[in-house]
Write a protein that holds these residues in place. Structure first.
Motif, mmCIF file in Angstrom:
data_model
loop_
_atom_site.group_PDB
_atom_site.id
_atom_site.type_symbol
_atom_site.label_atom_id
_atom_site.label_comp_id
_atom_site.label_asym_id
_atom_site.label_seq_id
_atom_site.Cartn_x
_atom_site.Cartn_y
_atom_site.Cartn_z
ATOM 1 N N MET A 33 53.186 -22.176 30.495
ATOM 2 C CA MET A 33 53.480 -21.442 29.876
ATOM 3 C C MET A 33 52.077 -20.910 30.470
ATOM 4 O O MET A 33 52.211 -19.428 30.459
ATOM 5 N N MET A 34 50.682 -21.515 30.413
ATOM 6 C CA MET A 34 49.448 -20.034 30.040
ATOM 7 C C MET A 34 49.966 -19.271 32.213
ATOM 8 O O MET A 34 49.955 -18.574 32.451
ATOM 9 N N CYS A 35 50.641 -20.316 33.127
ATOM 10 C CA CYS A 35 50.907 -19.902 34.390
ATOM 11 C C CYS A 35 52.090 -18.483 34.092
ATOM 12 O O CYS A 35 51.748 -17.906 35.066
ATOM 13 N N ALA A 36 53.016 -19.233 33.503
ATOM 14 C CA ALA A 36 53.996 -17.850 33.427
ATOM 15 C C ALA A 36 53.793 -16.727 32.659
ATOM 16 O O ALA A 36 53.783 -15.962 33.107
ATOM 17 N N PHE A 37 52.827 -16.759 31.739
ATOM 18 C CA PHE A 37 51.920 -15.771 30.789
ATOM 19 C C PHE A 37 51.599 -14.739 32.453
ATOM 20 O O PHE A 37 51.645 -13.690 32.133
ATOM 21 N N PHE A 38 50.569 -15.883 33.358
ATOM 22 C CA PHE A 38 49.741 -14.746 34.511
ATOM 23 C C PHE A 38 50.620 -14.486 35.049
ATOM 24 O O PHE A 38 49.927 -13.493 35.635
ATOM 25 N N ALA A 39 51.911 -15.033 35.529
ATOM 26 C CA ALA A 39 52.488 -14.857 36.685
ATOM 27 C C ALA A 39 53.157 -13.434 35.753
ATOM 28 O O ALA A 39 53.462 -12.566 37.390
ATOM 29 N N SER A 40 53.616 -13.296 35.072
ATOM 30 C CA SER A 40 54.160 -11.773 34.916
ATOM 31 C C SER A 40 54.332 -11.455 33.436
ATOM 32 O O SER A 40 54.448 -10.543 33.515
ATOM 33 N N GLU A 41 54.336 -11.739 32.532
ATOM 34 C CA GLU A 41 54.629 -12.035 31.344
ATOM 35 C C GLU A 41 53.376 -10.930 30.548
ATOM 36 O O GLU A 41 53.811 -10.192 29.907
ATOM 37 N N ILE A 42 52.445 -11.091 31.036
ATOM 38 C CA ILE A 42 51.161 -10.298 30.836
ATOM 39 C C ILE A 42 51.112 -8.490 31.483
ATOM 40 O O ILE A 42 50.513 -7.949 30.311
ATOM 41 N N PHE A 43 51.860 -8.555 31.824
ATOM 42 C CA PHE A 43 51.910 -7.229 32.863
ATOM 43 C C PHE A 43 53.187 -5.999 31.068
ATOM 44 O O PHE A 43 53.212 -5.357 31.585
ATOM 45 N N ASP A 44 53.758 -7.049 30.597
ATOM 46 C CA ASP A 44 54.538 -6.406 29.616
ATOM 47 C C ASP A 44 53.775 -6.968 28.192
ATOM 48 O O ASP A 44 54.815 -6.536 27.147
ATOM 49 N N HIS A 45 53.050 -7.042 27.859
ATOM 50 C CA HIS A 45 52.177 -7.226 26.866
ATOM 51 C C HIS A 45 51.978 -6.264 26.228
ATOM 52 O O HIS A 45 50.962 -4.805 26.696
ATOM 53 N N PRO A 46 52.355 -5.697 24.654
ATOM 54 C CA PRO A 46 51.853 -4.479 23.877
ATOM 55 C C PRO A 46 50.624 -4.039 23.735
ATOM 56 O O PRO A 46 50.773 -2.854 24.078
ATOM 57 N N ARG A 47 49.666 -4.678 23.601
ATOM 58 C CA ARG A 47 48.378 -4.255 23.988
ATOM 59 C C ARG A 47 47.964 -3.876 25.509
ATOM 60 O O ARG A 47 47.096 -2.990 25.135
ATOM 61 N N LEU A 48 48.901 -4.528 26.234
ATOM 62 C CA LEU A 48 47.909 -3.478 27.404
ATOM 63 C C LEU A 48 49.276 -2.785 28.221
ATOM 64 O O LEU A 48 48.944 -2.686 29.270
ATOM 65 N N GLN A 49 50.280 -1.924 27.325
ATOM 66 C CA GLN A 49 50.705 -0.662 27.655
ATOM 67 C C GLN A 49 50.440 0.371 28.206
ATOM 68 O O GLN A 49 50.882 0.836 29.411
ATOM 69 N N ASN A 50 48.900 0.632 27.432
ATOM 70 C CA ASN A 50 48.353 1.837 28.094
ATOM 71 C C ASN A 50 47.040 1.046 28.705
ATOM 72 O O ASN A 50 46.562 2.382 28.626
ATOM 73 N N VAL A 51 46.503 0.574 29.176
ATOM 74 C CA VAL A 51 45.514 0.475 29.788
ATOM 75 C C VAL A 51 45.980 0.179 31.702
ATOM 76 O O VAL A 51 47.090 0.271 32.314
ATOM 77 N N THR A 52 45.427 0.610 32.652
ATOM 78 C CA THR A 52 45.061 0.993 34.247
ATOM 79 C C THR A 52 44.431 -0.096 34.793
ATOM 80 O O THR A 52 45.664 -0.021 35.524
ATOM 81 N N TYR A 53 43.629 -1.205 34.063
ATOM 82 C CA TYR A 53 43.127 -1.707 34.807
ATOM 83 C C TYR A 53 42.732 -3.557 33.786
ATOM 84 O O TYR A 53 42.207 -3.110 32.604
ATOM 85 N N TYR A 54 43.025 -4.071 34.250
ATOM 86 C CA TYR A 54 42.380 -5.773 33.484
ATOM 87 C C TYR A 54 41.455 -6.126 34.642
ATOM 88 O O TYR A 54 41.984 -6.122 35.823
ATOM 89 N N MET A 55 40.597 -6.579 33.701
ATOM 90 C CA MET A 55 39.982 -7.913 34.842
ATOM 91 C C MET A 55 40.271 -9.311 34.702
ATOM 92 O O MET A 55 39.287 -8.807 32.958
ATOM 93 N N ARG A 56 40.277 -10.183 34.780
ATOM 94 C CA ARG A 56 40.280 -11.795 33.732
ATOM 95 C C ARG A 56 39.710 -12.214 34.678
ATOM 96 O O ARG A 56 38.910 -12.349 35.381
ATOM 97 N N LEU A 57 38.778 -13.184 33.456
ATOM 98 C CA LEU A 57 38.139 -14.252 33.475
ATOM 99 C C LEU A 57 38.507 -15.489 32.617
ATOM 100 O O LEU A 57 39.279 -15.248 32.200
ATOM 101 N N ASP A 58 38.363 -15.949 33.291
ATOM 102 C CA ASP A 58 38.285 -17.902 32.466
ATOM 103 C C ASP A 58 37.186 -18.973 31.878
ATOM 104 O O ASP A 58 36.211 -17.390 31.570
#
Length: 418
Positions: A227-252
């Motif tokens: 489920m983590m793989c699915a989230f970062f592969a595609s679902e993250i692009f539709d997450h409500p918190r990120l809808q008005n965000v230009t860039y994100y930086m991911r860190l583990d």
């Protein structure tokens, strides 16, 4: 691109399993965002906690009475003590954690509210996916971010699942982080950047919840890792918190930028008009990408513009490139435990069409464990110009279960000579 050995790959997955094993939640509720304040609503907190410049204590306050027999030092006040009673503020967690002197959760006066986004032309967030058994390493990663990475005080989003539902656990983490950073105003400002965002993950509709039926690859990590793989592969692009965000930086949680950076990673990304940024490219072994080579081949042949983009970008096809004969080959992937993403670049109809095709057969991710790393690599090579749209952060001293990728000087990357 560096090949990743099977023992190292398995070590990485085992490590991630500890993080993700407890994240599977079948709750179906709205996304919950806790910004800056954990526990009570900020409007309900006594004003003394919100006062960043409290008056000098009186003589009585500087010499509080000893704890009563029913109240040990550092414990909560007795239940019959009124919240607004002076005795309440002389003892308990506010004294033992220094919140009486450094209120960590009042965001009214924080620099995060004063970022000149209109002048910059963008906004950004840093994000982690955390778990309760990964808090120490998360704290260390955040401390490196605090000390070594120059950037505007963008929000730091901590995605979490049911294991961090207890507000007291989140509050405790914030206080411990504040202390770990050494306290003081700068540490307080940093802690104020943190937002807690609850994830409500579930398996696709109609997909079995019985591991003995699914028989997934990496059964010991199922379904949290998948489920983590699915989230970062595609679902993250539709997450409500990120809808008005230009860039994100991911860190583990165990991602460490362990030496000072000489540039703002978001700023050079924006100035160079990039869509994707990475530190290293490795490979995923054949047993976790069953069918991905064939799907990539079939999709490219059905979409001539994708075929042409892959050709121009020098996509590393196996030899021979023949359907059904590539399954024993490792698949390239970005080591995307660190990545910077321009969200709109991954929301185009073309990209969505490809990602929808990947998700169309749930077994691809939830049984065969296709990872977000090779899916991200294929997506970037299919729809972006590697020379113009992609930034390699070779000047960043970065560790995640080892150091990988081409190294250049920080100054060379900053000045465009890398």
């Amino acid at each position: 691109m560096l090949p990743i050995t099977r023992p190292l790959f398995l070590l990485a997955v085992v490590s991630c399993t500890a993080l993700l094993g407890s994240l599977f939640s079948r709750n179906h509720g709205p996304t919950e965002t806790i910004s800056f304040v954990t526990g009570p609503d900020i409007n309900e907190l006594p004003t003394v906690l919100l006062n960043t410049n409290p008056p000098a204590p009186s003589e009585d306050e500087t010499n509080p009475p000893a704890p009563t027999a029913s109240q040990s030092p550092g414990s909560e006040p007795d239940s019959d003590v009124e919240v607004n009673d002076l005795e309440y503020w002389r003892s308990g967690k506010f004294i033992s954690t220094h919140l009486d002197k450094q209120p960590a959760f009042n965001a009214h006066d924080t620099p995060i509210n004063n970022i000149p986004t209109d002048q910059l032309g963008y906004n950004a967030v840093v994000l982690y996916l955390i778990a309760d058994n990964r808090l120490r390493e998360t704290m260390l990663s955040l401390s490196y971010l605090f000390r070594w990475v120059p950037m505007h005080p963008w929000p730091i989003i901590l995605f979490y699942a049911s294991d961090m539902d207890d507000p007291a656990s989140r509050n405790d983490f914030m206080v411990r982080l504040y202390d770990f950073l050494g306290g003081g105003e700068e540490a307080r400002f940093f802690v104020q950047r943190i937002e807690w965002v609850r994830l409500h993950w579930s398996l696709p509709d109609g997909f079995s919840h019985d591991v003995s039926v699914v028989k997934p690859v990496f059964e010991f990590a199922w379904p949290g890792y998948h489920m983590m793989c699915a989230f970062f592969a595609s679902e993250i692009f539709d997450h409500p918190r990120l809808q008005n965000v230009t860039y994100y930086m991911r860190l583990d949680t165990d991602s460490y930028i362990f030496r000072p950076l000489c540039y703002d990673p978001f700023e050079i990304f924006h100035q160079r008009n990039r869509s994707y940024g990475y530190r290293a490219a490795l490979t995923d072994p054949a047993e976790v990408v069953v069918g991905l080579w064939d799907l990539t081949d079939e999709y490219a042949r059905r979409h001539p513009e994708v075929e042409e983009r892959l050709r121009r970008n020098g996509f590393p096809w196996p030899s021979p490139r023949e359907s059904g004969r590539m399954g024993d080959k490792a698949y390239p992937g970005y080591y995307n435990n660190f990545e910077i993403v321009k969200l709109d670049a991954f929301r185009t109809p073309e990209v969505r069409g490809w990602l929808d095709e990947v998700k169309r057969v749930p077994e691809r991710i939830y049984k065969y464990r296709w990872g977000d790393s090779p899916i991200r690599y294929a997506t970037v090579y299919m729809f972006m110009d590697i020379d113009k749209d992609v930034e390699e952060y070779c000047g960043m001293e970065y560790w995640h279960q080892g150091t990988y990728g081409r190294q250049c000087s920080c100054e060379d990357q900053r000045d465009g000579r890398s």
